[in-house]
Design an enzyme around this catalytic site. Structure first.
Site, PDB file in Angstrom:
ATOM      1  NE  ARG A 164      -1.619   1.189   5.569  1.00 23.51           N
ATOM      2  CZ  ARG A 164      -2.635   0.657   4.746  1.00 23.51           C
ATOM      3  NH1 ARG A 164      -3.329   1.014   3.562  1.00 23.51           N
ATOM      4  NH2 ARG A 164      -3.202  -0.589   4.976  1.00 23.51           N
ATOM      5  CE1 TYR A 165       1.925  -0.292   6.465  1.00 28.68           C
ATOM      6  CE2 TYR A 165       0.529  -1.171   4.706  1.00 28.68           C
ATOM      7  CZ  TYR A 165       0.821  -0.940   5.965  1.00 28.68           C
ATOM      8  OH  TYR A 165      -0.066  -1.412   6.921  1.00 28.68           O
ATOM      9  CB  THR A 166       5.989   2.169  -1.376  1.00 30.50           C
ATOM     10  OG1 THR A 166       4.733   3.123  -1.774  1.00 30.50           O
ATOM     11  CG2 THR A 166       5.516   0.770  -1.130  1.00 30.50           C
ATOM     12  CB  ALA A 222      -0.794  -0.134   1.125  1.00 27.42           C
TER      13      ALA A 222
END
Length: 819
Positions: free
Chosen positions: A117-119, A115
């Site tokens: 929000r993680y990368t 997602a």
């Protein structure tokens, strides 16, 4: 109410869909011919560059970039923006990635990325060259969706991104598939075309010979590449790079190190393993995906005696180890989707860069001229510094000082502003030299820029120099190998089939199967699975490498490789032909079955109820393209009521034809011509109007039998029917009765040696080998009678024989067959 308009729904829908189509063509799915970008890609790059999210700085959360892009430029779902951003970061999709990403950005196995929000992401270094000079009024800008900010309609593109990274997309009525290419080769082709605007395609292909996929592989078909570069459409073969690796114990394995572009690796491995599981090609032990951070590697381990090349050819043909790539080079050119060739793409890019360089030069020249004007004023100030200081000190304020400078010394507004804002430390001798050097540099720069603007040759030299700088910095070796010819994959299908012993069974109704020897031997012949109203007509031991031919009463022949038959238990009914053969009729029955090793030699004879006969060659029955779904004709019937009575292999003996009314004709098989499959044959016997053929068989013994519909049976000598010629009426073998006349139900040869092969279908039950040839008769009331044919005494030609029982005449015969 005055604003209400009456319009047809058809007009409204057509007009609205037209608008929508135009929007998705121009604003969504197709790339611009100049920078090779779709709108969402362009907005991603521009927004990240505007926010300072560039390669020389740290990574930034992808979600932040996506939010800025969505809020300012691309008012669509965040997933579409993030998906586009992720794709631009995938080095197996792009020849030169435009976005660098930290974290899980997907894989060649089709795994989804993490997602947003993680990368984390930032622009790559080469992406900066697409945006280079965008701040210098080099490209047109347009208002964004809410008219709060402007965005570029195209990027400056310091390298030909459309060819380098390619593009794919689908819109209303249009689709595009442009393959990626090698950066160095593309730039070489552009540079050559700058020098030779009318360069031929052949010459350009010396610099740009073909695509260069990020996944490597082997591209075959130079002619198709040329066709695609010429017309915008073409198809090439893309093959995986493989090698045969030796293992201990004399075994081998196939190693795959590169796969075709846009092939899902996990799906490919699964398909290869399915080949192993379903034993479609024997010899594969295991399929392993050994890919790691060092690169792609698929291992296909083989059995010791396996034919590695045949297995590889099979996998290339029937899996995505080899695919076709279809060029469909469509791009937006002057707001219109066009199918374009290589020359058009290169010329459009050169024209675009020409505009960029000229506009940039104009911008830089105006800036240099403005600065030169200031520098000239500052140099003049330093020559009268004391007077200027005195003037400024005597002025009331800044505005008064500027006005006094303009009036007293004829300075311009810009020069006066620069003078009053000048810092005191710059009033040194060193600064005078610096200003004089700057003046000289500015004059040289203006001269150079004027030359670029005014002289096309100078401008093109600049263009070539900048392209070569990009090449020098980012050049890398070609990954895909080019081969001029597409190799035809030839597979020895026989070597792919595991040779096994099996039993093949066929019923008259069209059920067939193959059975393992173990299942066959565990049951008796009578335990065969079949419908109650069906009859087993063929059982024979065969090998899975052999072929089955089925001849029907309607003149059709059906082909099946033995290994393709469904492997079932002996007690199972089997597979009905109507499940696979689309033209198998309800009333159609199997007349004769034959197992052959090859189609090189062999003749068949076919005889119809209407008395026509023909011979045809087995070679003509070699597998046809649609054999799995359709039968083909072996004889043309004269009318809808006509049927094939007998089909059998040809032996060099006489043929005996017997009609229902009792006429028998004997002639040499050599009189029957060999004809094509679609012919109806020639007249075999001259029938009366109310007569039809009952039986036909080869004369392989000294006697034959005749059974009538009333159950009368007789055996007579073959010599009683002397050999004559084809198409005669023949001799009567029954005595005509006024009441209840006898009609021939079945006739056939009486074999003194029961192991001899019988060529009449109705007597051909090879699975039962008995000491005597038996005739089985079933009456219409269900009574069954068995008669040993050899025990019958010879009768005269004109006799009607003897009834097989006292009551059979009243019951009449329903079924009769020999065994």
């Amino acid at each position: 109410m005055s604003n209400i308009q009456n319009m047809s729904l058809e007009d409204i829908m057509g007009e609205r869909f037209g608008r929508y189509s135009k929007y998705i063509i121009q604003e969504r799915a197709l790339p611009d011919i100049r920078d090779g970008l779709k709108p969402v890609q362009r907005r991603i790059l521009y927004s990240m560059n505007k926010d300072g999210n560039t390669f020389e700085k740290g990574y930034r959360k992808s979600a932040k970039s996506v939010g800025n892009i969505m809020g300012n430029f691309h008012p669509h779902g965040d997933s579409s923006i993030y998906d586009a951003m992720v794709r631009m970061s995938q080095d197996w999709k792009n020849r030169e990635i435009l976005v660098e990403m930290h974290g899980n950005n997907g894989s060649m196995d089709g795994d989804p990325p993490a997602a947003m929000r993680y990368t984390e992401a930032r622009l790559s270094e080469i992406a900066g060259y697409l945006l280079q000079d965008i701040e210098k009024n080099t490209v047109p800008f347009a208002w964004n969706f809410d008219d709060t900010e402007k965005e570029p309609t195209v990027l400056p593109a310091a390298f030909p991104n459309l060819l380098v990274n390619g593009s794919s997309g689908i819109s209303a009525g249009y689709a595009t598939d442009i393959p990626p290419h090698n950066l160095s080769e593309v730039i070489d082709a552009v540079v050559y075309m700058i020098d030779h605007p009318k360069a031929s395609l052949e010459k350009l292909m010396e610099f740009l010979p073909g695509p260069d996929f990020p996944t490597g592989g082997i591209i075959q078909g130079a002619d198709e590449i040329k066709k695609a570069y010429e017309t915008g459409k073409g198809r090439v073969v893309v093959r995986s790079r493989t090698e045969i690796e030796e293992l201990k114990g004399g075994k081998q394995q196939i190693i795959v190190t590169e796969i075709p572009y846009e092939v899902n690796k996990a799906v490919l491995v699964k398909k290869i393993d399915d080949v192993r599981v379903n034993n479609k090609v024997p010899g594969i032990v295991e399929v392993r995906d050994e890919s790691d951070r060092t690169g792609l590697r698929i291992a296909i381990e083989l059995k010791k005696d396996a034919d590695s090349q045949t297995i590889l050819n099979y996998l290339l043909k029937y899996t995505d180890l080899q695919v076709n790539y279809n060029f469909n080079m469509v791009a937006i050119d002057h707001f219109t989707p066009r199918q374009v060739g290589l020359q058009k793409i290169l010329s459009s890019y050169i024209s675009h860069r020409k505009d960029i360089i000229i506009e940039r030069s104009k911008f830089d020249k105006a800036k240099a001229e403005k600065r030169l004007h200031i520098v000239e004023g500052l140099i003049r100030v330093l020559s009268i510094l004391d007077e200027i200081i005195a003037l400024i000190r005597s002025s009331d304020n800044k505005a008064d000082a500027k006005e006094n400078l303009k009036v007293s010394y004829d300075f311009s507004e810009e020069q006066a502003e620069a003078i009053v804002t000048l810092q005191l430390y710059r009033l040194t001798n060193t600064d005078i030299v610096t200003l004089q050097n700057e003046e000289n540099d500015l004059r040289d720069l203006i001269t150079t820029l004027s030359a670029i603007i005014g002289d096309e040759a100078t401008m093109y030299n600049v263009m070539k120099r900048e392209l070569r700088e990009v090449k020098k910095k980012f050049a890398n070796p070609r990954l895909s190998e080019l081969q001029a010819e597409s190799q035809i994959i030839e597979i020895d299908t026989a070597s792919l089939i595991a040779e096994e012993e099996t039993f093949v069974s066929v019923t008259r109704g069209g059920y067939l199967k193959r059975t393992s020897p173990r299942s066959f031997n565990a049951s008796s012949l009578e335990e065969v699975g079949k419908r109650d109203d069906d009859e087993l007509i063929f059982v024979k031991q065969a090998k899975t490498t052999e072929h089955l031919l089925l001849f029907t009463t309607l003149g059709n022949v059906i082909y099946r490789p033995i290994h393709e038959l469904t492997d079932l238990r002996w007690k199972d009914i089997g597979e009905h032909l109507s499940q696979t053969i689309s033209n198998f009729a309800t009333e159609e029955e199997i007349l004769y079955a034959d197992i052959v090793t090859s189609f090189d030699q062999g003749l068949y004879v076919a005889v119809t109820q209407n008395g026509f006969i023909k011979r045809f060659d087995r070679k003509e029955l070699s597998p046809w393209r649609t054999y799995k779904s359709k039968s083909t004709k072996y004889v043309k019937l004269k009318d809808d009521k006509d049927r094939v009575v007998t089909l059998s292999p040809v032996i060099m003996e006489d043929l005996l034809l017997v009609t229902k009314n009792g006429y028998a004709l004997r002639f040499s098989s050599q009189e029957v011509p060999i004809q094509g499959l679609k012919s109806a044959g020639v007249k075999g016997i001259n029938l009366k109007n109310d007569d039809s053929l009952a039986s036909a068989f080869a004369v392989t013994s000294n006697s034959f039998f005749v059974l009538t519909q009333r159950g009368s049976l007789k055996r007579m000598a073959v010599d009683d029917i002397p050999q004559t010629s084809r198409a005669n009426r023949g001799l009567l073998v029954l005595r005509e009765l006024k009441t209840k006349p006898h009609r021939v139900f079945l006739a056939g040869g009486v074999q003194s040696d029961t192991s001899a092969e019988q060529f009449d279908l109705f007597t051909d039950i090879p699975e039962e080998e008995t000491n005597q040839q038996m005739l089985e008769v079933i009456s219409k009331t269900g009574q069954t009678y068995e008669i040993a044919l050899e025990t019958l005494s010879l009768s005269e030609r004109t006799s009607n024989g003897s009834f097989i029982s006292d009551t059979i005449s009243d019951q009449e015969v329903l079924v009769a067959r020999t065994r």
